[in-house]
Scaffold this active site. Structure first.
Site, mmCIF file in Angstrom:
data_model
loop_
_atom_site.group_PDB
_atom_site.id
_atom_site.type_symbol
_atom_site.label_atom_id
_atom_site.label_comp_id
_atom_site.label_asym_id
_atom_site.label_seq_id
_atom_site.Cartn_x
_atom_site.Cartn_y
_atom_site.Cartn_z
ATOM 1 N N ARG A 34 24.919 44.646 49.458
ATOM 2 C CA ARG A 34 25.727 43.533 48.930
ATOM 3 C C ARG A 34 27.157 43.969 48.659
ATOM 4 O O ARG A 34 27.712 43.705 47.597
ATOM 5 C CB ARG A 34 25.098 42.998 47.655
ATOM 6 C CG ARG A 34 23.738 42.389 47.903
ATOM 7 C CD ARG A 34 23.181 41.789 46.658
ATOM 8 N NE ARG A 34 21.852 41.264 46.905
ATOM 9 C CZ ARG A 34 21.045 40.858 45.978
ATOM 10 N NH1 ARG A 34 21.420 40.893 44.706
ATOM 11 N NH2 ARG A 34 19.855 40.398 46.276
ATOM 12 N N CYS A 35 27.752 44.617 49.612
ATOM 13 C CA CYS A 35 29.093 45.186 49.468
ATOM 14 C C CYS A 35 30.004 44.566 50.526
ATOM 15 O O CYS A 35 29.541 44.177 51.596
ATOM 16 C CB CYS A 35 29.001 46.707 49.662
ATOM 17 S SG CYS A 35 30.562 47.592 49.683
ATOM 18 N N GLY A 36 31.277 44.499 50.235
ATOM 19 C CA GLY A 36 32.225 44.027 51.228
ATOM 20 C C GLY A 36 32.241 44.901 52.472
ATOM 21 O O GLY A 36 32.649 44.454 53.546
#
Length: 165
Positions: A34-36
């Site tokens: 769930r990271c850019g």
């Protein structure tokens, strides 16, 4: 310390080590769902597919230390990686990469300086360490994409050298 002998636990619970990849080019990377930077999984998988049969592998270490961006359990992580990015490279159990309780592998890897001469803690998700067959380790910060020309050049050079030996 010889990092190739440090015990690692796969996401399925098997104990392995980097010694299983002796003579190969290995990219160790801390990953998060769930990271850019999570779309880097696509480039990681492309590298694995392109070079995997020539002695290259990526080993992903899920880590939840950066803004809680890897909150799931092993099954959640495996499903996300498989369904979203078709990940075929090995994933390890979730680890800490910084701090007092960091994994012993990362205690050693964080001693390695990047191209600007900076060693120390992992800055964020998707920091990459390229372990070369001559035991050199090259460090690439999270914003450096997995298919960056500097990384690809090293992979190709060492795979070519290994094939010639």
């Amino acid at each position: 310390m010889d990092i190739r002998g440090i015990p690692l636990t796969t996401i399925d619970g098997a104990v392995v080590s980097l010694a299983d990849h002796a003579g190969q080019v290995v990219m160790v990377v801390n990953v998060a769902s769930r990271c850019g930077l999570t779309p880097q999984y696509e480039q990681l998988e492309a590298l694995q597919r392109q070079y995997g049969d020539r002695g290259f592998t990526i080993i992903g270490f899920p880590c939840n230390q950066f803004a809680g961006q890897e909150p799931g359990d092993a099954d959640d992580i495996k499903q996300f990686c498989s369904m979203t990015y078709g990940v075929s490279f090995p994933l390890m159990q979730k680890v800490k990469v910084n701090g007092r309780h960091r994994h012993p592998l990362y205690a050693e890897l964080t001693k390695v300086p990047d191209d600007h001469g900076k060693a120390g803690r992992v800055k964020w998700n998707f920091e990459k360490f390229l372990l070369l067959p001559d035991d050199e380790i090259r460090r690439f910060r999270p914003q450096v994409k997995p298919d960056d020309p500097a990384i690809v050049e090293l992979i190709e050079r060492f795979l070519t050298d290994a094939a010639a030996a």
